[in-house]
Design an enzyme around this catalytic site. Structure first.
Site, PDB file in Angstrom:
ATOM      1  N   ALA A 107       0.809  -1.230   0.000  1.00 19.75           N
ATOM      2  CA  ALA A 107       0.000   0.000   0.000  1.00 19.75           C
ATOM      3  C   ALA A 107       0.837   1.272   0.000  1.00 19.75           C
ATOM      4  CB  ALA A 107      -0.929   0.001   1.211  1.00 19.75           C
ATOM      5  N   ASN A 108       2.137   1.150  -0.178  1.00 19.50           N
ATOM      6  CA  ASN A 108       2.967   2.352  -0.170  1.00 19.50           C
ATOM      7  C   ASN A 108       3.173   2.955  -1.557  1.00 19.50           C
ATOM      8  OD1 ASN A 108       4.513   0.227  -1.031  1.00 19.50           O
ATOM      9  ND2 ASN A 108       6.396   0.912  -0.040  1.00 19.50           N
ATOM     10  N   TYR A 143       5.504 -14.583 -14.294  1.00 18.86           N
ATOM     11  CA  TYR A 143       4.486 -13.648 -13.819  1.00 18.86           C
ATOM     12  C   TYR A 143       3.091 -14.154 -14.178  1.00 18.86           C
ATOM     13  CZ  TYR A 143       1.625  -9.421 -13.525  1.00 18.86           C
ATOM     14  OH  TYR A 143       0.624  -8.514 -13.227  1.00 18.86           O
TER      15      TYR A 143
END
Length: 318
Positions: A49-50, A202
């Site tokens: 969340a940064n 990925y």
């Protein structure tokens, strides 16, 4: 003359893209969470969340009155973001806690401290991720993509599951990607040791996110905990930092790429929209149910992946 005719489409391409950009951008950035639900008294965790989508998601949850935990690897950066969110929303209940999804010790420490600190957990958004990393391993020896994107969040969710049940109705949102269409779960090469492609690794991990969501839903029926997987769209974020080619592509087609705020809309939709319980286990894109690949609908693979994940993480297999 023939050469000029062959070059003409390329020469006209920038002009065509410029003219069509507004229409294409609207098409690619559609889907807005219109729910007005407020969240006072609710507790939420957002991993990663940064920055990017995670930051925008946390900001919106805080704006709605939730007590929000920013679960970040970089605590210093997280504190700056928390200060920014507090200033923008007026909500002082924005907390930062250390979480490194590439290290199971960090995940267990985060969960232990959270459970000691909080009585409830209503929203868990498994947002953090890595993309197209050169071959590397987590602290526990897992290939980085499957280790962080899948196994890290699998363990975190498992450790917080009883708290989610106690707090029901509660929700788990797992960020996946359209890239899952290229993914396969190769149980004989889950750690990429026999063959490895950063791009495909990925894709495999994003497929795992959807399979995890489906199996989580199956196992939690009747518990009051619901789960959703999300494709946020093609978003301008730090996720592409390991790929020079992807960074160039993002720059060239920046007109058509979502902002982090736009990319957060479907996560928010699945986290807060009322009446979504009957769609638990589904995959969402642009705030609506989206189709997934046949691999992502394979219940046998989903169940086996759950068991293999438990085995790798030392969790009981039931």
């Amino acid at each position: 003359m023939v050469g000029l005719l062959l070059l003409l489409p390329l020469l006209l391409l920038p002009f065509v893209l410029y003219v069509a950009a507004p229409q294409i951008r609207r098409m690619l950035t559609s889907g807005v969470c219109t729910s007005t639900v407020q969240l006072p008294g609710k507790v939420a965790i957002v991993t990663g969340a940064n920055t990017g989508i995670g930051k925008e998601t946390a900001k919106e949850l805080a704006q709605r009155g939730a007590r929000v935990y920013l679960a970040c690897r970089d605590v210093q950066k997280g504190e700056l973001v928390a200060k920014e969110i507090k200033g923008l929303t007026g909500n002082q209940q924005v907390l930062v806690r250390k979480l490194d999804l590439a290290d199971t010790k960090s995940i267990r420490a985060f969960a232990k401290d959270f459970l000691a600190e909080e009585k409830h957990l209503h929203i868990l958004i498994n947002n953090a991720g890595v993309m197209m990393c050169p071959y590397s391993k987590t602290a526990d020896g897992f290939e980085m993509h499957i280790g962080v994107n899948h196994l890290g969040h699998f363990l975190l969710t498992h450790l917080l599951l009883e708290k989610l049940k106690e707090s029901a109705p509660s929700r788990v949102v797992n960020l996946s990607s359209l890239a899952h269409y290229l993914g396969r779960i190769h149980f004989h090469n889950l750690q990429g040791e026999k063959f490895y492609s950063a791009g495909l690794a990925y894709c495999h991990s994003k497929l795992a996110n959807i399979l995890f969501t489906r199996e989580l839903h199956r196992r939690l029926k009747g518990s009051g905990v619901t789960g959703y997987s999300v494709h946020p769209g093609t978003v301008k974020s730090e996720l592409i930092r390991h790929s020079t080619v992807m960074s160039l592509m993002w720059w060239l087609f920046s007109f058509f790429i979502k902002t982090p705020q736009q990319g957060a809309q479907t996560s928010l939709y699945c986290a807060v929209t009322e009446g979504l319980e009957s769609l638990s286990g589904k995959h969402f894109s642009d705030c609506q149910v989206a189709w997934v690949s046949s691999q992502a609908r394979n219940e046998t693979v989903a169940r086996r992946l759950w068991d293999v994940s438990c085995d790798l993480l030392g969790l009981p297999v039931d």
